[in-house]
Enzyme design. Structure first.
Site, mmCIF file in Angstrom:
data_model
loop_
_atom_site.group_PDB
_atom_site.id
_atom_site.type_symbol
_atom_site.label_atom_id
_atom_site.label_comp_id
_atom_site.label_asym_id
_atom_site.label_seq_id
_atom_site.Cartn_x
_atom_site.Cartn_y
_atom_site.Cartn_z
ATOM 1 N N TYR A 62 0.865 -1.174 0.000
ATOM 2 C CA TYR A 62 0.000 0.000 0.000
ATOM 3 C C TYR A 62 0.907 1.230 0.000
ATOM 4 O O TYR A 62 1.952 1.235 0.656
ATOM 5 C CB TYR A 62 -0.800 0.070 1.290
ATOM 6 C CG TYR A 62 -2.098 -0.680 1.369
ATOM 7 C CD1 TYR A 62 -3.040 -0.649 0.348
ATOM 8 C CD2 TYR A 62 -2.429 -1.369 2.532
ATOM 9 C CE1 TYR A 62 -4.264 -1.311 0.488
ATOM 10 C CE2 TYR A 62 -3.648 -2.029 2.674
ATOM 11 C CZ TYR A 62 -4.557 -2.000 1.644
ATOM 12 O OH TYR A 62 -5.767 -2.639 1.782
ATOM 13 N N GLU A 108 -6.393 0.038 8.441
ATOM 14 C CA GLU A 108 -6.360 0.490 9.839
ATOM 15 C C GLU A 108 -5.405 1.661 10.036
ATOM 16 O O GLU A 108 -4.795 1.818 11.085
ATOM 17 C CB GLU A 108 -6.007 -0.669 10.795
ATOM 18 C CG GLU A 108 -7.052 -1.741 10.891
ATOM 19 C CD GLU A 108 -7.061 -2.671 9.698
ATOM 20 O OE1 GLU A 108 -8.108 -2.729 9.024
ATOM 21 O OE2 GLU A 108 -6.045 -3.313 9.419
ATOM 22 N N ASN A 165 -9.519 0.342 -3.094
ATOM 23 C CA ASN A 165 -9.423 -0.726 -2.113
ATOM 24 C C ASN A 165 -10.815 -1.127 -1.671
ATOM 25 O O ASN A 165 -11.563 -0.293 -1.161
ATOM 26 C CB ASN A 165 -8.642 -0.241 -0.892
ATOM 27 C CG ASN A 165 -8.362 -1.362 0.099
ATOM 28 O OD1 ASN A 165 -7.419 -2.133 -0.082
ATOM 29 N ND2 ASN A 165 -9.181 -1.468 1.132
ATOM 30 N N GLU A 166 -11.151 -2.379 -1.874
ATOM 31 C CA GLU A 166 -12.451 -2.875 -1.430
ATOM 32 C C GLU A 166 -13.533 -1.836 -1.673
ATOM 33 O O GLU A 166 -14.222 -1.420 -0.763
ATOM 34 C CB GLU A 166 -12.388 -3.245 0.041
ATOM 35 C CG GLU A 166 -11.380 -4.331 0.285
ATOM 36 C CD GLU A 166 -11.468 -4.932 1.657
ATOM 37 O OE1 GLU A 166 -11.702 -4.191 2.598
ATOM 38 O OE2 GLU A 166 -11.299 -6.145 1.765
ATOM 39 N N GLU A 254 -6.112 -10.116 -0.976
ATOM 40 C CA GLU A 254 -5.680 -10.122 0.425
ATOM 41 C C GLU A 254 -6.168 -11.436 0.988
ATOM 42 O O GLU A 254 -7.375 -11.671 1.045
ATOM 43 C CB GLU A 254 -6.321 -8.981 1.224
ATOM 44 C CG GLU A 254 -5.742 -7.618 0.940
ATOM 45 C CD GLU A 254 -6.481 -6.500 1.692
ATOM 46 O OE1 GLU A 254 -7.066 -6.765 2.760
ATOM 47 O OE2 GLU A 254 -6.475 -5.369 1.188
ATOM 48 N N TYR A 321 -0.110 -7.876 14.177
ATOM 49 C CA TYR A 321 -1.040 -8.605 13.324
ATOM 50 C C TYR A 321 -0.980 -10.125 13.502
ATOM 51 O O TYR A 321 -1.650 -10.870 12.821
ATOM 52 C CB TYR A 321 -0.800 -8.245 11.845
ATOM 53 C CG TYR A 321 -2.077 -8.154 11.034
ATOM 54 C CD1 TYR A 321 -2.839 -6.993 11.050
ATOM 55 C CD2 TYR A 321 -2.527 -9.226 10.290
ATOM 56 C CE1 TYR A 321 -4.024 -6.905 10.335
ATOM 57 C CE2 TYR A 321 -3.717 -9.148 9.574
ATOM 58 C CZ TYR A 321 -4.456 -7.987 9.599
ATOM 59 O OH TYR A 321 -5.631 -7.907 8.890
HETATM 60 C C1 IPT Z 1 -9.349 -5.425 4.610
HETATM 61 C C2 IPT Z 1 -8.722 -4.157 4.042
HETATM 62 O O1 IPT Z 1 -8.646 -4.147 2.650
HETATM 63 C C3 IPT Z 1 -7.352 -3.935 4.584
HETATM 64 O O2 IPT Z 1 -6.935 -2.631 4.258
HETATM 65 C C4 IPT Z 1 -7.334 -4.134 6.061
HETATM 66 O O3 IPT Z 1 -8.149 -3.178 6.624
HETATM 67 C C5 IPT Z 1 -7.835 -5.512 6.369
HETATM 68 O O4 IPT Z 1 -9.111 -5.673 5.909
HETATM 69 C C6 IPT Z 1 -7.965 -5.794 7.835
HETATM 70 O O5 IPT Z 1 -6.750 -5.710 8.458
HETATM 71 S S1 IPT Z 1 -11.084 -5.266 4.786
HETATM 72 C C7 IPT Z 1 -11.769 -6.887 5.094
HETATM 73 C C8 IPT Z 1 -11.457 -7.423 6.400
HETATM 74 C C9 IPT Z 1 -13.235 -6.778 5.035
#
Ligand code: IPT
Length: 915
Positions: A62, A108, A165-166, A254, A321
């Site tokens: 990112y 986040e 993003n999403e 992801e 994480y």
């Molecule tokens: C996904 C996001 O794309 C990423 O940026 C980050 O926020 C991650 O989740 C959680 O750590 S969102 C997904 C969990 C719906």
């Protein structure tokens, strides 16, 4: 130079199976890394080398708009923000990059990566609103050209570009389309991707229609973020990535590799929730069920929300994480599992093009089998897992397996939650692997022979069948392996125990060294180029030239290690080492471990009081008048003025307000309302008298984000404090825990104000002044510094005028307010050792919190009673061989007795010197 550039330039394409570089298929196995969560470029190399050593061939990055942009038109790509350096590093290490510049990133991060100044820009973010368009185009015009010059197509590392993003709520196709138009105009010519939220039930997927991308992908977090229940699996579903586009590879954009600690269970629990057993069952299922060939594991290394980087609702300072590489850059059991899978998927080329195939019958309904095969080579990949993935039962089955080389009946065993990918019909170097019930770690050809490493569950039986025209010579060098030969099949039967070694010299073939081990043994292997190394904590690289193999390795103890190489001499971290050759034909060497280290106690503290703003006589005449009557925020104040901190350019950390009024003498209470973001507090003084503190407002829940009365606080006015007709002053200190994200693309969350949103002192008219961060810190960036008196006066910086401060201890009881402490720490850690240092807070008494500054860098916030007690102090910011200034701002809501503070070592390894 132009000719060079052309020689380095590669063609990037794709089809429904995989990415294709210069006509060669690539299985992209990448992990997510946030450079902005590791403010130490020297350590970027460390993390990326560790990723590469785990078998990752890519990194997903990112790029965080807000991190680079303190104000409209102002962009900083220097120092810890030098992303060109980051991309050069990926190039040098040979890691592909999926570049993800948003503009929105979520992650986040404060504001989800949107710059805080956008809060005062009218027009909905993440839409084609003209005001927002002007803003994001500015960002793309700055970041895209940097990314563009590092594309694979120009000899660099960037293999794909992710738009937004999403982007699934309140979508605006014109915006999605324009991001891509901008990217192309800025020279991006690699495929454009998108990471669709959660599973393909969310729409749009951006697979077709206006705004469509070339390779649409899916984000999968099957385990959810419920780290308190690490044994509960699949809360958010099966976790199988879906094909979104018929013409593009399946892309797990992801895929869950850890979790945010939503419920404050601690990251060790998140690591357990997403641990090796989950990884085996879900990652392997995903590979075989979905046929995905593009992966972004989120996160490979999480890092730190230093300097107000975090979004307050979901995270605290640590963004560890529960990732395979910890915040302190240590390798974990998850790292081992990543290595087992990563080496496999990047060694076995036929995986890049597969179709669903008939799976061997398992003969046991509790054992599920599923297969894919490569239509060109016939190579089969068979997933073996429990039918019920969450069962802990041990199961066995007899596979009846039709392989390209014949039908085999082979027993398999699953112990507890487990899954395996078994290979058949594979041309493995110069060998023919007919079938195996062990898993293949990797294979290589070096020194005139093939070497293959196979592994299985400890104690469980395994069978491997290789094809030979005539009976080969089989020499069992160690372990117990039974060999038999019939009808061209060399069948080896063994139990996975320790590491067995078998040398097979077939007639007319290169010899094969077969290494058959347990999972643990498999994780002990490192691969670099054609070389395998076994036994060290880490191998960063092993390069062979002129008969010498140069091994760059980390050692956590005195070690004897093996190198499987064509070279006959070796160096370790730049020095020649004595080697001998063992029966397996490997070079064996010994290496010493790190020296033990001791960190100094923190002593000789000096302190100063840090809330003069609370005193009635404090001169606030240079502060900004808080008198605005309008705001771009969708959340309007009930009555003017608008007191929101962002309106006055104070976006991060604490702000002070001073409200002047003429008292009537009848005031009985002060009613305030402040929004801090989750976990924040605000504190109130009247004429220098402390009235108390209250919890600041936060974004409540996603469905009801507009809260009329988010952070109420009613404070009693002590009798006799105010006198009729006399001037009075209210001092309010409000913390800003960070800005909400913009997940729902509706502005309501991320444009939620910070600071005071309402104030009433009976009916008195109040004149307000506000003060936050004074001067932006170019080096440390816009998020590092807030508006505490000490921050405004540089008390957190090295060389602060602390001469007049008094000798004290940070554990002395203190009154409500702000208390600064500083000390110097001289470290003398051995140059060749990597010792991650953390700062540990003992729990104290009272409601208080502490900001940690190391050499001026805000490395986090300790909240007494909160989950996080250990704070990572990354090398590069912390000088391991020099003098460091450690400064702590303790903010007390009540009389408190803070606990002790100490440095501790979170690891100790001998490591190669700077590259
Ligand atoms: C996904 C996001 O794309 C990423 O940026 C980050 O926020 C991650 O989740 C959680 O750590 S969102 C997904 C969990 C719906």
């Amino acid at each position: 130079a132009q000719a060079d550039a052309q020689a380095d330039a590669h063609d990037v394409g794709y089809d429904r199976h995989s990415l294709i570089v210069d006509g060669k298929r690539v299985l992209l196995w990448s992990g997510e890394f946030h450079y902005f969560r590791l403010p130490s470029p020297e350590l970027w190399r460390d993390v990326l080398e560790k990723m590469k050593a785990a078998g990752f061939n890519g990194v997903s990055l990112y790029f965080n708009w807000g991190y680079h942009s303190p104000a409209p038109g102002s962009y900083d790509f220097t120092g810890v923000r030098d992303v060109d350096r980051l991309l050069r590093l990926t190039e040098e290490l040979g890691l592909y990059v999926v570049a993800r510049p948003g503009p929105y990133i979520n992650a986040e991060t404060t504001g989800g990566g949107l710059p805080a100044w956008l809060k005062t820009v009218p027009g909905r973010a993440r839409s084609s609103d003209p005001e927002y368009t002007r803003a994001y185009r500015e960002w793309l015009a700055n970041i895209d050209p940097i990314i563009a010059r590092h594309q694979v197509t120009r000899g660099g590392s960037v293999i794909a570009y992710n738009a937004e993003n999403e982007y699934a709520a309140n979508t605006d196709a014109a915006y999605m389309e324009d991001i891509q138009r901008q990217a192309r105009a800025h020279g991006i010519d690699v495929p454009i991707t998108h990471n669709q939220c959660c599973d393909a039930s969310w729409t749009p997927t951006w697979a077709s229609g206006q705004g469509a991308v070339q390779i649409p992908g899916v984000d999968d977090y099957p385990q959810s973020f419920e780290c308190r229940e690490p044994a509960v699996w699949g809360t958010w579903g099966e976790g199988v990535t879906e094909r979104l586009s018929p013409g593009a590879p399946v892309y797990a954009a992801e895929y869950q590799a850890g979790a945010i600690d939503l419920f404050r269970a601690g990251y060790d629990k998140c690591a357990e929730l997403t641990g090796p057993r989950f990884m085996k069952v879900y990652y392997k299922s995903n590979l075989i069920t979905s046929g995905a060939t593009m992966f972004g594991y989120y996160m490979a290394f999480g890092g730190t929300n230093w300097g107000r980087l975090g979004q307050p609702n979901d995270v605290y300072t640590s963004y560890d994480y529960g990732a395979p590489i910890t915040e302190n850059r240590r390798l974990t059991a998850k790292y081992d599992e990543f290595k087992r899978q990563g080496l496999f998927v990047t060694s076995v080329a036929p995986l890049t093009r597969t179709e669903p195939a008939t799976a061997p019958a398992s003969g046991n309904p509790s054992v599920h089998t599923e297969a894919r095969a490569n239509p060109d080579t016939g190579t089969q990949f068979v997933l073996v897992r429990h039918a019920d993935r969450t069962t802990d039962r041990d199961e066995s089955a007899d596979l009846t397996w039709d392989t390209p080389d014949g039908t085999y009946r082979l027993p398999v065993h699953l112990k507890g939650r487990d899954a395996k990918i078994l290979v058949a019909g594979y041309d493995m170097g110069g060998q023919r692997l007919a079938a195996t019930t062990s898993e293949l770690l990797t294979h290589t050809t070096t020194g005139g022979r093939d070497i293959a490493v196979l592994y299985g569950t400890e104690g469980v039986a395994g069978t491997t069948v290789l094809r030979y025209g005539t009976r080969p010579d089989v020499k069992v060098l160690s372990g117990s392996v039974k060999a038999s030969f019939a009808g061209g099949d060399l069948r080896l039967d063994y139990a996975h125990e320790g590491l067995a070694r078998v040398e097979i010299s077939g007639v007319g073939r290169r010899p094969l060294l077969l290494l058959l081990g347990t999972e643990k043994e498999a994780a002990g292997f490192w691969r670099s180029g054609d070389t395998l190394v076994r036994g060290t904590y880490l191998v960063r690289s092993a390069r062979v030239s002129g008969g010498t193999v140069a091994v760059r390795a980390d050692l956590d103890r005195p070690t004897e290690f093996e190198i499987f190489t064509s070279a006959r001499r070796a160096t370790l971290n730049g020095r020649s080492i004595r080697t001998r050759t063992n029966r397996s034909g490997a070079l064996v060497a010994r290496a010493k471990g790190p020296r033990p280290v001791r960190l100094p106690a923190l002593k000789h503290w000096r302190g100063a009081e840090g809330a003069p703003e609370a005193r009635p006589g404090f001169d606030d005449s240079s502060w900004t008048a808080a008198d605005r009557t309008t705001t771009a925020s969708p959340i309007k104040p009930k009555k003017p003025p608008v007191l929101y901190a962002d309106e006055y350019g104070f976006h991060h950390g604490h702000v002070w307000y001073r409200g002047h009024f003429t008292a009537t003498g009848d005031e009985s209470s002060v009613k305030l309302n402040a929004i801090t973001g989750k976990g924040g507090v605000y504190q109130v003084w009247l004429n220098g008298r402390y009235l108390g503190s209250a919890a600041g407002g936060e974004q409540k829940d996603a469905d009801a984000p507009v809260n009329e009365n988010p952070g109420p606080g009613t404070f009693d006015v002590p009798p006799g404090l105010l006198a009729e007709g006399e001037g009075a002053v209210l001092s309010v200190l409000v913390e800003n825990m960070g800005h909400n994200d913009d997940w729902t693309a509706d502005d309501v969350r991320h444009k939620q104000p910070r600071g005071l949103v309402g104030a009433e002192v009976t009916d008195n008219p109040v004149t307000w002044r506000i003060q936050g961060t004074r001067a932006p810190d170019r080096l440390r960036g816009p998020l590092n510094t807030g508006g505490l008196h000490g921050e405004r006066n540089g008390w957190h910086l090295p060389g602060a005028p602390t001469g007049e401060w008094t000798a004290t201890s940070p554990t002395r009881p203190v009154a409500p307010g702000v208390h600064w402490y500083t000390t110097q720490v001289r470290l003398a850690l051995p140059r060749a050792q990597d010792v991650p240092v953390t700062l540990r807070f003992d729990r104290g008494e009272g409601r208080y919190r502490a900001l940690v500054f190391v050499n001026g860098w805000n490395l986090g916030e300790y909240v007494n009673g909160g989950i996080q007690r250990d704070f990572t102090l990354p090398g590069g910011i912390l000088d391991p061989r020099g003098r460091n200034t450690l400064t702590i701002a303790v903010i007390t809501e009540e009389r408190s007795k803070p606990g002790g503070i100490a440095l501790s070592a979170a690891g100790n390894v001998l490591r190669p010197g700077p590259h």
